[in-house]
Design a protein around this motif. Sequence first.
Motif, mmCIF file in Angstrom:
data_model
loop_
_atom_site.group_PDB
_atom_site.id
_atom_site.type_symbol
_atom_site.label_atom_id
_atom_site.label_comp_id
_atom_site.label_asym_id
_atom_site.label_seq_id
_atom_site.Cartn_x
_atom_site.Cartn_y
_atom_site.Cartn_z
ATOM 1 N N VAL A 67 37.116 34.861 33.319
ATOM 2 C CA VAL A 67 37.782 35.948 34.034
ATOM 3 C C VAL A 67 39.062 36.345 33.325
ATOM 4 N N GLU A 70 38.253 38.360 30.211
ATOM 5 C CA GLU A 70 37.797 39.719 30.517
ATOM 6 C C GLU A 70 38.977 40.612 30.871
ATOM 7 N N THR A 71 39.976 40.065 31.527
ATOM 8 C CA THR A 71 41.134 40.891 31.899
ATOM 9 C C THR A 71 42.011 41.200 30.706
#
Length: 73
Positions: A67, A70-71
Amino acid sequence: MRATKFLLNAAQKQKPGIGIPVELTPLFVAMGVAISSATWFTYKKFRYDTSLRVGRTNPDRSGLKQVLEETKE
């Protein structure tokens, strides 16, 4: 109608042990099977399911790293 001495004595006698009616035996057997199977399948689910995160968690399996990557992109 008056009870005779023989019938009166027979009615007053109590059997030793627990006074559970015979008609309830199938109910107790069915409830025992239901409780034991629910316990077994719950234990099996908590023990062997890898998607559940109960107790200590492995940080590599948490997915937090994916996560955060991805950010950043």
